[in-house]
Enzyme design. Structure first.
Site, PDB file in Angstrom:
ATOM      1  N   CYS A 131       0.831  -1.208   0.000  1.00 44.96           N
ATOM      2  CA  CYS A 131       0.000   0.000   0.000  1.00 44.96           C
ATOM      3  C   CYS A 131       0.871   1.266   0.000  1.00 44.96           C
ATOM      4  O   CYS A 131       1.428   1.647   1.033  1.00 44.96           O
ATOM      5  CB  CYS A 131      -0.928  -0.008   1.210  1.00 44.96           C
ATOM      6  SG  CYS A 131      -1.920   1.481   1.330  1.00 44.96           S
ATOM      7  N   CYS A 134      -0.394   4.137   2.288  1.00 48.40           N
ATOM      8  CA  CYS A 134      -0.177   3.918   3.730  1.00 48.40           C
ATOM      9  C   CYS A 134       1.299   4.109   4.109  1.00 48.40           C
ATOM     10  O   CYS A 134       1.592   4.715   5.127  1.00 48.40           O
ATOM     11  CB  CYS A 134      -0.577   2.499   4.148  1.00 48.40           C
ATOM     12  SG  CYS A 134      -2.053   1.877   3.393  1.00 48.40           S
ATOM     13  N   ASP A 135       2.202   3.579   3.310  1.00 50.49           N
ATOM     14  CA  ASP A 135       3.602   3.499   3.745  1.00 50.49           C
ATOM     15  C   ASP A 135       4.587   4.350   2.938  1.00 50.49           C
ATOM     16  O   ASP A 135       5.756   4.457   3.321  1.00 50.49           O
ATOM     17  CB  ASP A 135       4.073   2.028   3.683  1.00 50.49           C
ATOM     18  CG  ASP A 135       3.218   1.134   4.566  1.00 50.49           C
ATOM     19  OD1 ASP A 135       2.782   1.616   5.624  1.00 50.49           O
ATOM     20  OD2 ASP A 135       2.984  -0.035   4.202  1.00 50.49           O
TER      21      ASP A 135
END
Ligand code: NAP
Length: 297
Positions: A131, A134-135
């Protein structure tokens, strides 16, 4: 034990849309979500094919739908579904609760496919991610590898190119499955390199350091984002005769499975195109068919 007319498993765009249609028709429903509401769209940076918005982020769209659910007083239960029982009554067995429902809509979506190569599991969350939204911010000004050649991989590479020093897009063949406008946009980026090859192994002690390709090329990188397609999230329904051999749920034109009163919508069913508006359309068709059925009962 909780009781509802329609139990909806999964709080992504499909599940949320079904809840809106049912609640507005005066049918009680309960949305069940095991993780974060919103589903896969939360991982989308810019959505450019949702009518009415030339550009909207996945999280903004999810928040707008959740606001609408709140206004309609749709209840969301945060619990992990373990199994569905289809006996005299229909029961959704969750970790904490049991829900009895007249009808069930499955809207569990899909999850990222893994490469299944050496080092992938050990270095997960230590440089390996599925992701970018997200990261990605953990790797500002770093060297990032993106694996895949579909829309998701190219969208992730474009997003990461705004943060990273360098992005290597690794695809196993010359041509991309992604739409050509994404390929063109990527070519305009000075810090993106497109490379052909296949991952053999991820290397690193406490964190990802490099990737070894099948032709033995070594690419050093601080992070690798894997986007090689999706698998249906349907393992928990294996006790029911509703799955195809590929794990996708089989439905009729009203999105009902072989089990009467159990429906499936969104990305957990097999179809030609996986798009937000298509999942929403399926949800509306399915909910309206339930509404008509309830009115005729
Ligand atoms: P996808 O379109 O299925 O693409 C998967 C990619 O991963 C392909 O390029 C495939 O290579 C590659 N791949 C598969 N297995 C591999 C392996 N073992 N090793 C290396 N590469 C591998 O998946 P997606 O990008 O996740 O998209 C899923 C669906 O969502 C698609 O229908 C897509 O159109 C849709 N989507 C739409 C949007 C949008 O409309 N903006 C955004 C994201 C996703 P090959 O091509 O060689 O098979």
């Amino acid at each position: 034990m909780k009781k509802t007319t329609v139990g909806i498993i999964g709080c992504g765009v499909a599940g949320m849309t079904a809840a809106i249609y049912l609640k507005r028709a005066g049918i009680s429903c309960l949305l069940i979500e095991g993780q974060v509401p919103g589903g896969q769209i939360i991982d989308n940076d810019d959505i450019e094919n949702y009518p009415g918005f030339s550009k909207i982020s996945g999280s903004d769209l999810a928040l707008a739908i959740l606001k609408q659910l709140k206004e309609l007083e749709v209840e969301i239960l945060y619990d992990q579904v373990k199994e569905i029982k289809n006996g005299k009554t229909k029961q959704i067995l969750c970790q904490k609760e049991i829900i009895e429902a007249d009808k069930i809509i499955i809207a569990t979506g899909r999850h990222p496919r893994k490469l299944e190569v050496k080092g992938e599991e050990q270095l997960r969350r230590k440089g390996i991610s599925y992701c970018a939204i997200c990261d990605g911010s953990l790797y500002k000004e770093k060297q990032i590898l993106v694996v895949g050649g579909g829309n998701s991989a190219l969208e992730a590479a474009l997003y990461l190119s705004r943060l990273a020093k360098k992005v290597i897009l690794l695809h196993r063949r010359e041509n991309y499955r992604a739409e050509s406008f994404l390929v063109e946009r990527l070519k305009e980026k000075n810090n993106v390199i497109c490379q052909t090859g296949e991952v053999e192994e991820f290397k690193g002690k406490d964190h990802l350091e490099s990737v070894i390709l099948k032709d033995k090329t070594v690419l050093s990188c601080d992070a690798a984002f894997i986007y090689i397609g999706q698998l249906p999230t349907t393992d928990i329904f294996q006790n029911l005769p509703i799955l195809g051999s590929d794990g996708y749920i089989k439905v009729d034109s009203h999105f009902q499975t072989k089990e009467k009163g159990i429906y499936a919508i969104g990305d957990c069913i097999k179809k030609e195109s996986y798009q937000i508006v298509i999942a929403m359309g399926e949800a509306a068709t399915c909910a309206l068919s339930i509404v008509r059925g309830e009115q005729n009962e």
